[in-house]
Design a protein around this motif. Sequence first.
Motif, mmCIF file in Angstrom:
data_model
loop_
_atom_site.group_PDB
_atom_site.id
_atom_site.type_symbol
_atom_site.label_atom_id
_atom_site.label_comp_id
_atom_site.label_asym_id
_atom_site.label_seq_id
_atom_site.Cartn_x
_atom_site.Cartn_y
_atom_site.Cartn_z
ATOM 1 N N GLY A 1 -80.072 10.619 -73.807
ATOM 2 C CA GLY A 1 -81.250 11.354 -74.239
ATOM 3 C C GLY A 1 -82.571 10.777 -73.782
ATOM 4 N N SER A 2 -82.562 9.560 -73.252
ATOM 5 C CA SER A 2 -83.817 8.944 -72.823
ATOM 6 C C SER A 2 -83.937 8.847 -71.309
ATOM 7 C CB SER A 2 -83.932 7.531 -73.419
ATOM 8 O OG SER A 2 -82.864 6.710 -72.973
ATOM 9 N N SER A 3 -83.050 9.511 -70.576
ATOM 10 C CA SER A 3 -83.091 9.426 -69.117
ATOM 11 C C SER A 3 -84.064 10.440 -68.532
ATOM 12 C CB SER A 3 -81.695 9.649 -68.533
ATOM 13 O OG SER A 3 -81.292 10.990 -68.729
ATOM 14 N N TYR A 4 -84.536 10.155 -67.324
ATOM 15 C CA TYR A 4 -85.366 11.110 -66.600
ATOM 16 C C TYR A 4 -85.309 10.782 -65.118
ATOM 17 C CZ TYR A 4 -88.730 7.279 -67.216
ATOM 18 O OH TYR A 4 -89.348 6.048 -67.256
ATOM 19 N N VAL A 5 -85.602 11.773 -64.293
ATOM 20 C CA VAL A 5 -85.564 11.625 -62.844
ATOM 21 C C VAL A 5 -86.887 11.032 -62.380
ATOM 22 C CG1 VAL A 5 -85.404 12.858 -60.646
ATOM 23 C CG2 VAL A 5 -83.977 13.549 -62.592
ATOM 24 N N THR A 6 -86.825 9.975 -61.569
ATOM 25 C CA THR A 6 -88.041 9.338 -61.076
ATOM 26 C C THR A 6 -88.341 9.674 -59.620
ATOM 27 O OG1 THR A 6 -86.808 7.344 -60.482
ATOM 28 C CG2 THR A 6 -87.812 7.404 -62.677
ATOM 29 N N SER A 7 -87.305 9.963 -58.815
ATOM 30 C CA SER A 7 -87.545 10.266 -57.402
ATOM 31 C C SER A 7 -86.341 10.982 -56.823
ATOM 32 C CB SER A 7 -87.822 8.984 -56.613
ATOM 33 O OG SER A 7 -86.716 8.105 -56.686
ATOM 34 N N MET A 8 -86.572 11.680 -55.706
ATOM 35 C CA MET A 8 -85.482 12.406 -55.046
ATOM 36 C C MET A 8 -85.909 12.714 -53.625
ATOM 37 S SD MET A 8 -85.975 15.996 -57.016
ATOM 38 C CE MET A 8 -87.555 16.845 -56.920
ATOM 39 N N ALA A 9 -84.928 13.035 -52.766
ATOM 40 C CA ALA A 9 -85.219 13.393 -51.384
ATOM 41 C C ALA A 9 -84.078 14.248 -50.840
ATOM 42 C CB ALA A 9 -85.380 12.134 -50.528
ATOM 43 N N TYR A 10 -84.430 15.226 -50.013
ATOM 44 C CA TYR A 10 -83.426 16.052 -49.345
ATOM 45 C C TYR A 10 -82.858 15.318 -48.120
ATOM 46 C CZ TYR A 10 -84.092 20.573 -51.700
ATOM 47 O OH TYR A 10 -84.096 21.606 -52.588
ATOM 48 N N SER A 11 -81.599 15.572 -47.818
ATOM 49 C CA SER A 11 -81.047 15.133 -46.549
ATOM 50 C C SER A 11 -81.668 15.994 -45.429
ATOM 51 C CB SER A 11 -79.526 15.306 -46.542
ATOM 52 O OG SER A 11 -79.194 16.685 -46.609
ATOM 53 N N PRO A 12 -81.651 15.533 -44.178
ATOM 54 C CA PRO A 12 -82.258 16.320 -43.085
ATOM 55 C C PRO A 12 -81.665 17.716 -42.939
ATOM 56 C CG PRO A 12 -81.888 14.073 -42.374
ATOM 57 C CD PRO A 12 -81.216 14.207 -43.710
ATOM 58 N N GLN A 13 -80.386 17.879 -43.307
ATOM 59 C CA GLN A 13 -79.741 19.188 -43.204
ATOM 60 C C GLN A 13 -80.024 20.071 -44.407
ATOM 61 O OE1 GLN A 13 -78.020 16.258 -43.110
ATOM 62 N NE2 GLN A 13 -77.895 16.026 -40.897
ATOM 63 N N GLY A 14 -80.619 19.508 -45.435
ATOM 64 C CA GLY A 14 -80.970 20.292 -46.628
ATOM 65 C C GLY A 14 -79.854 20.432 -47.624
#
Length: 226
Positions: A213-226
């Motif tokens: 319940g205390s988690s959250y997303v801090t960063s993300m990135a797409y692969s070159p192919q999407g």
Amino acid sequence: VAIGVQTFNLNLDFFRVSDGFRTVPTEAHNNGTTTAKFSPDGQFVATGGRDGTVKLWHVPDFTLVNTFLGGAGYSARIFAVLFSADGHYLAVGGQGGLVIIQISDGKIVRTLADGSETVQSLSLTPDGTTLAAGFFTTQQPGVFNVKLWRFSDGALLKTIPASDQPINSVAFQPDAQVIAAGGGDDAASGVVRFFRVKDSFELGSFPQDPNNGSSYVTSMAYSPQG
């Protein structure tokens, strides 16, 4: 590789990928470096920090070229920086909103969001035409949007209500047809949501950890192919 560190002093490191060599840690920002981005040609790195300044570094010799924003007294913290596709401008987001800086002289050429809006993340379409920001405003508690602007003239293209908690990361799919927004969420804890750009339709979501319940997303990135 440029790495910003959350520490009061010596908070920017440069590593050579080929052998892991690290330069002497650099005194970049007072009380922490929050973001670092390479220029399109790889010759410069822009960093932002909790001291409210943006700094431009020359990569081959790791020297400071210029310092933008800031000033005497408290300055709004910087959370995200991003080069324009031609490398001539910087988008800068943080507690002071969102501005576009001309790198040659440090002049603010455009203000896209004022200090009532905190920008925590930025993304640019691969062709450099559209800028996206994840932010929240004190005027709408509990509403966290993604906004899209045309980079060339600052025209606001659309606003996408994306979450009920802060949006820490936004990323365009390589074809720019979809934008992902990641952060917290009252119901699913950390979550990434995917929106079709043309009509803002939510295509789906991915809960980071529904059992925490205390988690959250801090960063993300797409692969070159999407």
